[in-house]
Design an enzyme around this catalytic site. Structure first.
Site, PDB file in Angstrom:
ATOM      1  N   HIS A 118      50.953  41.159  46.405  1.00 56.74           N
ATOM      2  CA  HIS A 118      51.253  41.319  44.982  1.00 56.74           C
ATOM      3  C   HIS A 118      52.038  42.602  44.736  1.00 56.74           C
ATOM      4  O   HIS A 118      51.838  43.606  45.432  1.00 56.74           O
ATOM      5  CB  HIS A 118      49.966  41.382  44.158  1.00 56.74           C
ATOM      6  CG  HIS A 118      49.067  40.209  44.334  1.00 56.74           C
ATOM      7  ND1 HIS A 118      49.485  38.908  44.129  1.00 56.74           N
ATOM      8  CD2 HIS A 118      47.771  40.119  44.702  1.00 56.74           C
ATOM      9  CE1 HIS A 118      48.478  38.083  44.362  1.00 56.74           C
ATOM     10  NE2 HIS A 118      47.423  38.797  44.707  1.00 56.74           N
ATOM     11  N   GLU A 144      43.678  43.861  42.445  1.00 57.97           N
ATOM     12  CA  GLU A 144      42.536  42.946  42.337  1.00 57.97           C
ATOM     13  C   GLU A 144      41.435  43.366  43.291  1.00 57.97           C
ATOM     14  O   GLU A 144      41.643  44.193  44.188  1.00 57.97           O
ATOM     15  CB  GLU A 144      42.969  41.506  42.639  1.00 57.97           C
ATOM     16  CG  GLU A 144      43.389  41.264  44.076  1.00 57.97           C
ATOM     17  CD  GLU A 144      43.969  39.870  44.291  1.00 57.97           C
ATOM     18  OE1 GLU A 144      44.621  39.330  43.378  1.00 57.97           O
ATOM     19  OE2 GLU A 144      43.770  39.329  45.394  1.00 57.97           O
ATOM     20  N   HIS A 202      47.252  39.848  52.236  1.00 60.63           N
ATOM     21  CA  HIS A 202      45.884  39.347  52.145  1.00 60.63           C
ATOM     22  C   HIS A 202      45.868  37.830  52.016  1.00 60.63           C
ATOM     23  O   HIS A 202      46.858  37.222  51.619  1.00 60.63           O
ATOM     24  CB  HIS A 202      45.141  39.973  50.955  1.00 60.63           C
ATOM     25  CG  HIS A 202      45.732  39.619  49.625  1.00 60.63           C
ATOM     26  ND1 HIS A 202      46.834  40.267  49.102  1.00 60.63           N
ATOM     27  CD2 HIS A 202      45.387  38.681  48.704  1.00 60.63           C
ATOM     28  CE1 HIS A 202      47.134  39.746  47.929  1.00 60.63           C
ATOM     29  NE2 HIS A 202      46.270  38.773  47.665  1.00 60.63           N
ATOM     30  N   ARG A 224      54.363  34.730  48.173  1.00 65.41           N
ATOM     31  CA  ARG A 224      53.843  34.011  49.330  1.00 65.41           C
ATOM     32  C   ARG A 224      54.658  34.393  50.561  1.00 65.41           C
ATOM     33  O   ARG A 224      55.877  34.197  50.592  1.00 65.41           O
ATOM     34  CB  ARG A 224      53.969  32.506  49.057  1.00 65.41           C
ATOM     35  CG  ARG A 224      52.752  31.710  49.449  1.00 65.41           C
ATOM     36  CD  ARG A 224      52.906  30.247  49.082  1.00 65.41           C
ATOM     37  NE  ARG A 224      52.308  29.959  47.795  1.00 65.41           N
ATOM     38  CZ  ARG A 224      52.907  29.272  46.833  1.00 65.41           C
ATOM     39  NH1 ARG A 224      54.119  28.774  46.999  1.00 65.41           N
ATOM     40  NH2 ARG A 224      52.281  29.064  45.706  1.00 65.41           N
TER      41      ARG A 224
END
EC number: 5.3.1.8
Length: 311
Positions: free
Chosen positions: A97, A115, A172, A192
């Site tokens: 991200h 996150e 991740h 991605r």
């Protein structure tokens, strides 16, 4: 009159999703490939509504726009957090991200995505992808170009109750057999990097190699989480993480305990057990917001929760 804002979740079908949101949490899910429950969200891609009371049927984004006093007049164009439960029946793509600056410039002024994951359950031999082994960007590009995925990615064994902070730029992936509660910035931006050459409706899913390389941190650094525990007579509060975007805690109550809501607002997700909050029934799978100025509150029962708030 004290208000509790119970949220109606939004469910997302995913290629890697399963049915644990129904079997473990009792939700009515759309199908057996339901990967995500957006439990507390005002994001345009999944805007939760209020279940009951004065604001029944209103979206969280509408409340943020029209009743900012409920959130202590917190600043920002959008409600800042998004709480999800994720059921990975199969492996998620390996992804990364962006941070706020990169997302603002490249993703139409979106927020970036910091996150964190609380492992609700996992297979006995469960693991996740977190981090990579490239020493610098040049080596990263080379390993990606040559598809040396097994050499590049880092696998981490996991168990129920583990907690991980995933900062922007961290490679991740959640792997199969894992059920997590995720607290994140209100963003839906994911790059991605690799998707195991899977097909979705006969076609490979889109990859974002250039943007991924742009934002991946080299070399990878793990984030240490504190885990300080405050013990009460009939409860314990474990601080999982405190960062500039959120504070996340795990709260366990076994009896009757009084707490104080003195934050701008408090997100609360019941992950185990049942009880009462100021005489109102709460149970596993409930998600609610305690608004600004709520003050003291009493929890009775045997109940475990993940709570979060902004500073």
């Amino acid at each position: 009159m004290k208000k509790l804002l119970f949220m109606e979740p939004v469910f997302k079908s995913m290629i890697w999703g399963g049915n644990k949101l129904e079997s473990d949490f009792g939700y009515q899910i759309p199908n057996d490939h339901t990967g995500e429950c957006w439990a507390i969200s005002a994001h345009k891609n999944g805007d939760c509504t209020v279940k009951s009371g004065e604001y029944k049927g209103k979206t969280l984004s509408w409340l943020w726009e029209n009743h900012r006093e409920l959130f202590g007049y917190a600043e920002g164009e959008v409600f800042p957090l998004l709480i999800k439960i994720i059921d990975a029946k199969a492996d998620l793509s390996i992804q990364v991200h962006p941070d706020d600056d990169y997302a603002a410039k490249n993703e139409n002024h979106s927020l970036g995505k910091t996150e964190c994951w609380y492992i609700l359950d996992c297979d006995p031999d469960g693991e996740i992808v977190i981090g990579h082994n490239a020493r610098n960007k040049e080596e990263l590009k080379e390993m990606i170009d040559q598809k040396r995925w097994q050499e590049l990615i880092r696998l981490q064994p996991i168990k129920k109750g583990d907690f991980f902070q995933i900062v922007p730029g961290t490679v991740h992936a959640i792997k199969k057999g894992t059920l997590i509660l995720e607290t994140q910035q209100s963003s839906d931006i994911t790059y991605r990097l690799y998707d195991y050459d899977r097909l979705d409706n006969g076609k490979p899913r889109e990859l974002h190699i250039d943007k991924s390389i742009d934002v991946i941190n080299c070399p990878h650094k793990d984030v240490k989480v504190k885990g300080e525990v405050i013990k009460y007579a009939t409860a314990e509060v474990e601080e999982l993480i405190q960062c500039s975007f959120y504070t996340v805690q795990r709260v366990k109550v076994y009896g009757e305990q009084e707490f104080l809501q003195d934050k701008k607002f408090l997100n609360m997700s019941v992950i185990n057990g049942s009880g009462e909050l100021d005489g109102i029934s709460i149970k596993k799978g409930d998600h609610l917001i305690l608004p600004h100025g709520y003050g003291s509150y009493q929890i009775n029962g045997n109940v475990e929760m993940i709570i979060s708030y902004v500073s």
